[in-house]
Design a protein around this motif. Sequence first.
Motif, short mmCIF file in Angstrom:
data_model
loop_
_atom_site.label_atom_id
_atom_site.label_comp_id
_atom_site.label_asym_id
_atom_site.label_seq_id
_atom_site.Cartn_x
_atom_site.Cartn_y
_atom_site.Cartn_z
N LEU A 1 28.88 45.86 44.18
CA LEU A 1 29.97 46.31 43.32
C LEU A 1 30.43 45.21 42.38
O LEU A 1 30.38 44.02 42.73
CB LEU A 1 31.18 46.72 44.17
CG LEU A 1 31.04 47.93 45.06
CD1 LEU A 1 32.20 48.01 46.03
CD2 LEU A 1 30.96 49.20 44.21
N PRO A 2 30.96 45.60 41.21
CA PRO A 2 31.60 44.60 40.34
C PRO A 2 32.99 44.24 40.88
O PRO A 2 33.52 44.92 41.75
CB PRO A 2 31.69 45.32 38.99
CG PRO A 2 31.66 46.77 39.31
CD PRO A 2 30.88 46.92 40.59
N GLU A 3 33.56 43.21 40.33
CA GLU A 3 34.89 42.70 40.70
C GLU A 3 34.82 41.99 42.05
O GLU A 3 34.84 40.80 42.11
CB GLU A 3 35.97 43.79 40.71
CG GLU A 3 36.17 44.51 39.40
CD GLU A 3 36.69 43.62 38.29
OE1 GLU A 3 37.55 42.77 38.55
OE2 GLU A 3 36.22 43.79 37.16
N ILE A 4 34.76 42.77 43.11
CA ILE A 4 34.64 42.24 44.47
C ILE A 4 33.50 43.00 45.13
O ILE A 4 33.52 44.23 45.17
CB ILE A 4 35.94 42.47 45.28
CG1 ILE A 4 37.16 41.87 44.55
CG2 ILE A 4 35.82 41.88 46.68
CD1 ILE A 4 38.49 42.31 45.12
N ASP A 5 32.49 42.28 45.64
CA ASP A 5 31.34 43.00 46.20
C ASP A 5 31.71 43.69 47.52
O ASP A 5 32.75 43.42 48.12
CB ASP A 5 30.12 42.10 46.35
CG ASP A 5 30.25 41.01 47.40
OD1 ASP A 5 31.01 41.16 48.36
OD2 ASP A 5 29.55 39.99 47.25
N GLY B 1 35.12 47.15 43.63
CA GLY B 1 35.66 46.64 44.88
C GLY B 1 37.18 46.52 44.89
O GLY B 1 37.84 46.87 45.87
N ALA B 2 37.75 46.02 43.80
CA ALA B 2 39.21 45.86 43.72
C ALA B 2 39.90 47.23 43.81
O ALA B 2 40.88 47.39 44.55
CB ALA B 2 39.59 45.14 42.44
N GLU B 3 39.37 48.20 43.09
CA GLU B 3 39.93 49.55 43.12
C GLU B 3 39.75 50.17 44.51
O GLU B 3 40.63 50.88 45.01
CB GLU B 3 39.22 50.41 42.06
CG GLU B 3 39.89 51.73 41.79
CD GLU B 3 39.19 52.48 40.66
OE1 GLU B 3 38.71 53.60 40.91
OE2 GLU B 3 39.13 51.94 39.54
N ASP C 1 30.07 52.13 42.09
CA ASP C 1 30.22 51.81 40.68
C ASP C 1 29.33 52.63 39.76
O ASP C 1 29.63 52.77 38.58
CB ASP C 1 30.01 50.31 40.42
CG ASP C 1 28.59 49.86 40.73
OD1 ASP C 1 28.02 50.33 41.75
OD2 ASP C 1 28.05 49.03 39.99
N ASN C 2 28.26 53.21 40.27
CA ASN C 2 27.36 53.99 39.44
C ASN C 2 27.91 55.41 39.30
O ASN C 2 28.03 56.15 40.29
CB ASN C 2 25.96 54.01 40.05
CG ASN C 2 24.98 54.80 39.22
OD1 ASN C 2 25.04 56.02 39.18
ND2 ASN C 2 24.07 54.08 38.57
#
Length: 125
Positions: free
Chosen positions: A55-59, A34-36, A9-10
């Motif tokens: 990660l955002p969304e899903i770790d 995570g979703a992506e 994500d960074n």
Amino acid sequence: MVKLLLVEDNEDNRDAISRRLIRRGYGVALACDGAEGLQAAQNSLPDLILLDMNLPEIDGWEVARRLKASVKTQGIPIIALTAHAMLGDREKALGAGCDDYHTKPIELAALIVQIEALLQKAGAR
């Protein structure tokens, strides 16, 4: 060409790691959360996944569990990338389905050794 999926994500980390891997001759697909990452893994079926665990969304822990639970992606090796270097974190990553573990900041030479070992084990090399 070996295809890697980097789920990070960074933006600075994603850019630096991907550029260094591309210079080493790897094909690199990118995902920002995570979703992506789950979607990209299902669609592109990479040879190996480099997975940030925070990660955002899903770790990353849940992403790894879902990838290993899916018949389509369960054979893809996963290396956990994390700034967490606490006692038990490696075991937690392996327990979630990751095949190896690398702490940040990334030490490229060591990461390449891990990537190549897992690719050979998986028969992708």
